[in-house]
Motif scaffolding. Structure first.
Motif, PDB file in Angstrom:
ATOM      1  N   ASN A 403     -53.823  -9.333 -98.058  1.00 36.00           N
ATOM      2  CA  ASN A 403     -53.490 -10.601 -98.188  1.00 36.00           C
ATOM      3  C   ASN A 403     -52.655 -10.649 -99.445  1.00 36.00           C
ATOM      4  OD1 ASN A 403     -52.775 -13.326 -97.702  1.00 36.00           O
ATOM      5  ND2 ASN A 403     -54.737 -14.310 -98.028  1.00 36.00           N
ATOM      6  N   TRP A 404     -51.579 -10.110 -99.402  1.00 34.96           N
ATOM      7  CA  TRP A 404     -50.848 -10.548-100.567  1.00 34.96           C
ATOM      8  C   TRP A 404     -49.460 -10.984-100.790  1.00 34.96           C
ATOM      9  CZ3 TRP A 404     -46.980  -6.686-102.336  1.00 34.96           C
ATOM     10  CH2 TRP A 404     -46.551  -5.572-101.296  1.00 34.96           C
ATOM     11  N   ARG A 405     -48.833 -11.468-101.596  1.00 33.07           N
ATOM     12  CA  ARG A 405     -47.423 -12.208-101.367  1.00 33.07           C
ATOM     13  C   ARG A 405     -46.540 -11.455-102.483  1.00 33.07           C
ATOM     14  NH1 ARG A 405     -50.158 -13.864 -98.301  1.00 33.07           N
ATOM     15  NH2 ARG A 405     -50.533 -16.127 -98.005  1.00 33.07           N
ATOM     16  N   ILE A 440     -46.450 -11.079 -97.357  1.00 30.22           N
ATOM     17  CA  ILE A 440     -45.444 -12.371 -96.888  1.00 30.22           C
ATOM     18  C   ILE A 440     -44.512 -12.496 -97.966  1.00 30.22           C
ATOM     19  CG2 ILE A 440     -45.287 -14.732 -96.683  1.00 30.22           C
ATOM     20  CD1 ILE A 440     -47.916 -14.470 -95.305  1.00 30.22           C
ATOM     21  N   VAL A 441     -43.381 -12.230 -97.784  1.00 26.23           N
ATOM     22  CA  VAL A 441     -42.086 -12.397 -98.673  1.00 26.23           C
ATOM     23  C   VAL A 441     -41.962 -13.823 -98.819  1.00 26.23           C
ATOM     24  CG1 VAL A 441     -39.996 -11.629 -99.400  1.00 26.23           C
ATOM     25  CG2 VAL A 441     -41.311  -9.960 -97.916  1.00 26.23           C
ATOM     26  N   LEU A 468     -53.268 -10.781-104.317  1.00 28.93           N
ATOM     27  CA  LEU A 468     -52.489 -10.493-105.325  1.00 28.93           C
ATOM     28  C   LEU A 468     -51.274 -10.964-105.142  1.00 28.93           C
ATOM     29  CD1 LEU A 468     -52.341  -7.077-107.471  1.00 28.93           C
ATOM     30  CD2 LEU A 468     -50.283  -7.782-106.327  1.00 28.93           C
ATOM     31  N   ILE A 469     -50.585 -11.501-106.041  1.00 25.30           N
ATOM     32  CA  ILE A 469     -49.046 -11.785-106.142  1.00 25.30           C
ATOM     33  C   ILE A 469     -48.124 -10.782-107.024  1.00 25.30           C
ATOM     34  CG2 ILE A 469     -47.454 -13.612-106.914  1.00 25.30           C
ATOM     35  CD1 ILE A 469     -49.920 -15.635-107.008  1.00 25.30           C
ATOM     36  N   SER A 485     -49.756 -16.360-117.483  1.00 26.01           N
ATOM     37  CA  SER A 485     -50.406 -17.639-117.860  1.00 26.01           C
ATOM     38  C   SER A 485     -50.835 -18.340-116.468  1.00 26.01           C
ATOM     39  CB  SER A 485     -49.494 -18.488-118.487  1.00 26.01           C
ATOM     40  OG  SER A 485     -49.841 -19.762-118.702  1.00 26.01           O
ATOM     41  N   CYS A 486     -49.950 -18.220-115.617  1.00 28.78           N
ATOM     42  CA  CYS A 486     -50.269 -18.755-114.031  1.00 28.78           C
ATOM     43  C   CYS A 486     -51.652 -17.958-113.556  1.00 28.78           C
ATOM     44  CB  CYS A 486     -49.250 -18.844-113.071  1.00 28.78           C
ATOM     45  SG  CYS A 486     -48.175 -20.232-113.529  1.00 28.78           S
ATOM     46  N   GLU A 487     -51.432 -16.745-113.871  1.00 25.63           N
ATOM     47  CA  GLU A 487     -52.658 -15.871-113.121  1.00 25.63           C
ATOM     48  C   GLU A 487     -54.118 -16.574-113.973  1.00 25.63           C
ATOM     49  OE1 GLU A 487     -53.034 -11.317-112.849  1.00 25.63           O
ATOM     50  OE2 GLU A 487     -54.102 -11.869-115.101  1.00 25.63           O
ATOM     51  N   GLN A 488     -54.089 -16.707-115.342  1.00 25.98           N
ATOM     52  CA  GLN A 488     -55.392 -17.012-115.912  1.00 25.98           C
ATOM     53  C   GLN A 488     -55.703 -18.282-115.819  1.00 25.98           C
ATOM     54  OE1 GLN A 488     -55.558 -19.657-118.527  1.00 25.98           O
ATOM     55  NE2 GLN A 488     -57.677 -19.114-118.693  1.00 25.98           N
ATOM     56  N   ARG A 489     -54.676 -19.412-115.463  1.00 29.50           N
ATOM     57  CA  ARG A 489     -55.065 -20.605-115.071  1.00 29.50           C
ATOM     58  C   ARG A 489     -55.463 -20.818-113.703  1.00 29.50           C
ATOM     59  NH1 ARG A 489     -50.941 -25.892-116.289  1.00 29.50           N
ATOM     60  NH2 ARG A 489     -52.120 -27.340-115.382  1.00 29.50           N
ATOM     61  N   PHE A 490     -55.063 -19.933-112.769  1.00 29.13           N
ATOM     62  CA  PHE A 490     -55.352 -20.153-111.257  1.00 29.13           C
ATOM     63  C   PHE A 490     -56.287 -19.093-110.590  1.00 29.13           C
ATOM     64  CE2 PHE A 490     -51.637 -22.794-111.869  1.00 29.13           C
ATOM     65  CZ  PHE A 490     -51.952 -23.987-111.487  1.00 29.13           C
ATOM     66  N   GLN A 491     -56.381 -17.946-111.601  1.00 27.43           N
ATOM     67  CA  GLN A 491     -57.254 -17.087-111.309  1.00 27.43           C
ATOM     68  C   GLN A 491     -56.945 -16.318-109.927  1.00 27.43           C
ATOM     69  OE1 GLN A 491     -60.382 -15.943-113.258  1.00 27.43           O
ATOM     70  NE2 GLN A 491     -58.623 -16.829-114.574  1.00 27.43           N
ATOM     71  N   VAL A 492     -55.493 -15.954-109.958  1.00 29.36           N
ATOM     72  CA  VAL A 492     -55.130 -15.022-108.850  1.00 29.36           C
ATOM     73  C   VAL A 492     -54.547 -14.150-109.488  1.00 29.36           C
ATOM     74  CG1 VAL A 492     -53.529 -14.898-106.773  1.00 29.36           C
ATOM     75  CG2 VAL A 492     -54.698 -17.286-107.398  1.00 29.36           C
TER      76      VAL A 492
END
Length: 817
Positions: A403-405, A440-441, A468-469, A485-492
C-alpha cells in the motif's frame, strides 16, 4: 618570552585588527632595537599576542627589555593603532631545550602534557609564511597563498592552502618523535578589496543587484579606510544614496555625503551609492543605525566563504570545489612537497628561519607499516564481486510492499517515464524475493502546493494506512524539506527521487534497498573477521551507540543572540543511532535539540535518548540478554574535547544504563571517529592510495593517545583519507585487532549500498539524524516563528516535544535511510 604593550586604545575585541597591529608593532620594535632586541642577528617567532620566541637570549643580565615607539615609528602598523605612543616590554622566560624530557612525557592527567615545544614548532613553521607577506594565516596555522589564486564569480578567489600540524608520534622507540603533517587544499576566499569594487561584480554601479550582494557578503568583516582600529560586519544597505540620506547632528540636518566632507575631509567619489547600514546599541540599550559610505569600507583579508553560501556563488560550486580538491596521489604528493619547501624557505624571504633556531625539517616522507585486515564475513545472501564491493542476492528478512503512493506532477514528468520507473522498481523487488504491488499514482504539483494542501494529503494517506509515499519531481524544485517535515508531523514514511537522477540510473536496486530498509526489512547480515567473530551483532553481547552534532551557522550582528550570549539563536541538533530495532543488525534512532553551539552534548538529554533506545531494544527483542559491553562511537570532536566526552557525555550514557537496570554493570568502549584530519598516506612510492582494509598505527598514532587509522571504503577518485579512530575508553580490554575487526564490520552494514562506508554506520546514521533534525527545524521556522524562552533563546524543550520521532509511530523504523 612574554610580550606586553599598551596598544589597547580602539582595539576592543577585534582580534584580526589586534593581530595585525601587534605583529607590525613588534616588527617595528625589532627593527628599532638593532634587529634583535639588543643583540644583533637574533631571529624571532611571534604569536601576534603575548608569546615571543628569540633564537638567542637577551643580553647577559637582562631579564626585561623595553622599547618605546613613537607614532611616526609605527610603520605599517600606523593605521591600526589608536595610541600616540606604544611601549613594548619583553620579559624573559626559561629557554626551550629541544631534548628536554618534559616535552616527551605524558602529563599526570591525560591530555595535559607539556605542549610548549609543540606550540613553538607550530609557530616556527608558520612564521616564514607570515613574514614573506603573501600568505593569509589563520589562528590554526593554516596558510593560503594570496599570489596564486584562481578567480571566481563576484570577485572571490580560490586560494591554494597549506594545512599543517606538529605532533608527537609513537614510533616504537623509548622517546616519541616530532613530526610535521602537511596537506594541501583549495578554499574560496573573499577578496581584500574596497566594498565598491566588490559591488561592481554584481552589475553596473548605476543599478547593481544589492540583494544578491547581501546574500553573498552579509556578515563579511571590513574596516574603514580612514580608521582601521575597528572591524565591522556588513549587515545591510541603506534605502537612500549618501547624498540624500540625512541624520541629525548637534541640531543640524546633514547628509552622509556632507558629514564625511566636513568631519573627515573626504569627498565621496560615489555619493549616489547607498551607504552600508549597521545596527548598533547605545549604552542605554536603545538601538540605532550607523552608516558608512561603501567607498571607505575595505574588506579584510583572510575571510573564507562559508559552505552554506556555496550555491550563491554558483549552483554547482560545491561539486566543482570537491573536484578541484580531488587530486590523484601523485599530484597531491608533489603539492605537499612544494608546500614543505615553502615552510622551509618561502619565496622572497632570504633567511632560513628554521635553521636560525637550530631546527632541521626533513623533506622525506615517513615510512609507515600498513596492516591489511581481513574483510568481514558476509551473510549467506551476499558475495564479493570486485575488491570490497559485494552483491545483495536475496534479502534476509523481507517486508511486503502493498500500500504505497507515488506522487508525480504529470505536467512535468512523462507518463512513460513513470510506468518504466514502477516496472523497474518491481523488478528489483522480485529479484530480492519481495512482493510489491503497483502504487496508486497521485498527480501532485510539489512546486506550487500550499502547506495546507500538503497537510491534507498526508492526513488522508495516514488515515488510509499508507506504508510509504514516494515523491518524484525535478531537482529544480526545493520540496525535500517540506516532504520530510510532513513525514515527521503525520508519521508516514517518505522517499524522494529526482527525475534527472532516475534517468541516469542503470539499475534501481539501491532505490529499492532504501525503500525496503525504511519499511524495517533486513537486507543482509555482516559479521566481523575471525579475530572478532565472537562479537557478531547477533551475539547480543554488544550494544552500539553512535552520535553526532549538527551546529547552526553563526548569526551575524544578531542583537538577541548577543543578548543571551549565543553565537546563533537556532539550537544545535544531536543525532543518536543504536542497534535497538527488531534485528540487532538494524540501526534506528532519533535526534534532539540543545542550546546553540554548546561544546558538549547535553548529558541529561543524551541519557533520555539512550534510555529510550534501551526500552526499544527490550520491546523489540524481549528475549535478548543484556549486553556485556556498551560500544560508543562518536564523531566531531577536537583533541581538546576528549576529556569532556570521556567524563560528561559518557556519564550521561552510564546514567541511562543505571536508570534502565540498576543491577546491570556493563563495560564500556568509547571511540571518536573522524575524517576531519590532515594526514595523508601513500603507497608504492607516492603513486597509489593505500588499499581498503588498511590499518595504520605505529608511526602515525599520537603519543599518549590510543589511536589508529583504518580505511574501509574504496576511494572512487582522488587521494584516500583513512578515518582516525581515537580510543578514549576501553574497559572491555579489546585488542586493537578486535576493535578494528568490529569497526570494519560496522562499515559494511549500511544495508543500502553494496560497498563499505567511510565511517561506521552508527556514526553515519547519527550524522544523518542530526541533519534531518536541522532540516525539519528549518522547515518549521519557515511556517512558524521560532519558539523562544524569556531570554530570547530557542525553546529547545518545546522543540523536542513537537519535532522529534520518539514515542511516535515511526520511531521504531529507520526513517532516515
Amino acid at each position: 618570552m612574554d610580550v606586553t604593550h599598551n596598544n589597547d586604545e580602539g582595539q576592543g575585541k577585534n582580534g584580526i585588527i589586534e593581530g595585525i597591529a601587534h605583529y607590525q608593532l613588534v616588527s617595528a620594535a625589532y627593527d628599532k632595537s638593532r634587529f634583535g632586541f639588543g643583540e644583533e642577528g637574533v631571529s624571532m617567532v611571534y604569536d601576534n599576542h603575548a608569546a615571543l620566541y628569540l633564537s638567542k637570549p637577551l643580553p647577559r643580565g637582562v631579564r626585561t627589555h623595553t622599547i618605546e615607539l613613537e607614532h611616526a615609528e609605527f610603520g605599517p602598523a600606523m593605521p591600526y593603532c589608536g595610541a600616540a605612543r606604544v611601549i613594548i616590554t619583553l620579559k624573559e622566560n626559561d629557554a626551550i631545550r629541544y631534548n628536554d624530557d618534559i616535552y616527551y612525557q605524558p602529563g599526570q592527567v591525560a591530555g595535559q602534557e607539556d605542549r610548549e615545544l609543540k606550540r613553538f614548532l607550530e609557530l616556527l613553521t608558520t612564521q616564514p609564511l607570515v613574514d614573506c607577506g603573501h600568505f593569509t594565516v589563520n589562528k590554526s596555522g593554516f596558510a593560503h597563498d594570496l599570489k596564486n589564486g584562481r578567480p571566481l564569480p563576484y570577485g572571490l578567489q580560490l586560494l591554494r592552502g597549506i594545512v599543517k600540524g606538529v605532533h608527537l608520534y609513537e614510533t616504537g622507540r623509548p622517546r616519541p618523535a616530532l613530526r610535521l603533517n602537511v596537506d594541501v587544499n583549495w578554499v574560496p576566499f573573499y577578496p581584500a578589496i574596497n566594498v565598491v569594487e566588490a559591488l561592481s561584480a554584481f552589475g553596473p554601479l548605476s543599478n547593481p543587484d544589492y540583494q544578491r550582494f547581501l546574500g553573498l557578503y552579509k556578515g563579511v568583516k571590513f574596516t574603514l579606510s580612514y580608521r582601521k582600529t575597528r572591524t565591522y560586519h556588513i549587515d545591510g544597505i541603506a534605502d537612500l544614496p549618501a547624498d540624500r540620506l540625512t541624520f541629525e547632528k548637534d541640531g543640524d540636518t546633514l547628509t552622509v555625503d556632507d558629514y564625511y566632507r566636513n568631519e573627515y575631509r573626504i569627498t565621496l567619489r560615489y555619493p549616489g551609492l547607498p551607504p552600508l547600514k549597521l545596527r548598533s546599541r547605545a549604552p542605554d540599550g536603545s538601538e540605532h543605525y550607523l552608516y558608512f559610505p561603501m567607498e571607505v569600507c575595505d574588506i579584510l583579508s583572510g575571510q573564507r566563504l562559508s559552505r552554506r553560501r556555496f550555491s550563491l556563488l554558483a549552483p554547482d560550486f560545491e561539486a566543482t570545489l570537491i573536484q578541484t580538491n580531488c587530486l590523484s596521489p601523485r599530484e597531491r604528493a608533489d603539492m605537499i612537497s612544494a608546500a614543505v619547501h615553502n615552510v622551509i624557505q618561502p619565496p622572497d624571504l632570504p633567511e632560513n628561519l628554521l635553521a636560525a633556531f637550530g631546527v632541521e625539517l626533513s623533506g622525506s616522507y615517513n615510512d609507515i607499516e600498513i596492516v591489511h585486515r581481513e574483510r568481514p564475513r558476509l551473510g549467506k545472501n551476499l558475495n564479493f564481486m570486485r575488491g570490497v564491493q559485494f552483491k545483495i542476492n536475496r534479502y534476509e528478512e523481507r517486508i511486503e510492499v502493498r500500500n504505497w503512493r507515488l506522487l508525480v506532477d504529470e505536467r512535468n514528468v512523462n507518463g512513460r517515464v513513470i510506468d518504466e520507473f514502477i516496472q523497474r522498481l518491481q523488478q528489483s523487488a522480485f529479484r530480492q524475493g519481495v512482493v510489491m504491488d503497483a502504487p496508486i499514482v497521485v498527480n501532485f504539483d510539489s512546486n506550487r502546493a500550499s502547506p495546507p494542501e500538503w497537510f491534507d494529503m498526508f492526513k488522508a494517506f495516514r488515515d488510509q494506512n499508507v506504508q510509504l509515499i514516494f515523491l518524484v519531481d525535478s531537482q529544480k524544485i526545493k520540496s525535500h524539506n517540506m516532504l520530510k517535515s510532513c513525514e515527521q508531523r503525520f508519521q508516514v514514511l517518505t522517499q524522494h527521487a529526482v527525475v534527472e537522477s532516475l534517468r541516469k540510473m542503470k539499475s534501481l536496486d539501491n532505490v529499492f534497498h532504501k525503500m525496503h530498509t525504511k519499511l524495517n526489512g533486513l537486507n543482509y547480515k555482516v559479521d566481523p573477521e575471525p579475530c572478532a567473530l565472537k562479537y557478531s551483532l547477533d551475539s547480543e553481547d554488544l550494544f552500539f551507540i553512535g552520535y553526532d552534532v549538527s551546529h547552526p551557522p553563526p548569526a551575524q550582528d544578531d542583537q538577541r543572540a548577543k543578548k543571551v550570549g549565543l553565537s546563533s539563536l537556532n539550537p544545535s541538533v544531536v543525532g543518536v543511532a543504536t542497534n535497538s530495532a527488531a534485528s540487532p543488525y538494524q540501526f534506528i534512532g532519533d535526534y534532539f535539540y540543545q542550546p546553540s553551539r554548546q561544546e558538549s552534548v547535553d548529558a541529561a538529554l543524551l541519557q533520555t535518548q539512550v534510555f529510550t533506545a534501551l526500552i526499544q531494544r527490550h520491546k523489540n527483542r524481549p528475549r535478548a540478554r543484556l549486553p556485556s559491553v556498551i560500544f560508543v562511537v562518536r564523531d566531531g570532536l577536537a583533541e581538546g574535547q576528549y576529556e569532556m566526552a570521556r567524563n560528561d557525555e559518557l556519564n550521561g550514557i552510564k546514567a541511562a544504563i543505571a536508570q534502565f537496570e540498576p543491577q546491570w554493570h556493563p563495560r564500556f568502549v568509547f571511540i571518536v571517529a573522524t575524517k576531519r584530519h590532515h594526514k595523508r598516506f601513500f603507497a608504492n612510492g607516492n603513486n597509489n592510495n593505500v588499499p581498503p582494509s588498511s590499518a595504520l598505527s605505529l608511526g602515525v598514532a599520537r603519543a599518549f593517545t590510543k589511536e589508529f587509522f583504518m580505511l574501509s571504503a574504496q576511494p572512487i577518485k582522488g587521494t584516500s583519507k583513512p578515518p582516525d579512530y581515537v580510543i578514549l575508553v576501553n574497559d572491555a580490554d579489546f585488542t586493537t585487532d578486535e576493535l578494528q575487526g568490529i569497526i570494519q564490520m560496522l562499515c559494511y552494514n549500511h544495508q543500502i549500498v553494496g560497498t563499505p562506508t567511510g565511517l561506521p554506520i552508527p556514526v553515519i546514521q547519527g550524522h544523518e539524524l542530526a541533519k534531518r533534525g536541522a532540516n525539519n527545524l528549518a522547515q518549521y521556522i519557515r511556517l512558524n516563528r521560532m519558539p523562544e524562552t524569556a531570554d530570547g533563546s530557542a525553546d529547545t524543550a518545546y522543540l523536542n516535544e513537537i519535532l522529534r520521532y520518539s514515542g511516535r509511530y515511526l520511531h521504531n523504523q529507520r526513517f532516515n535511510a
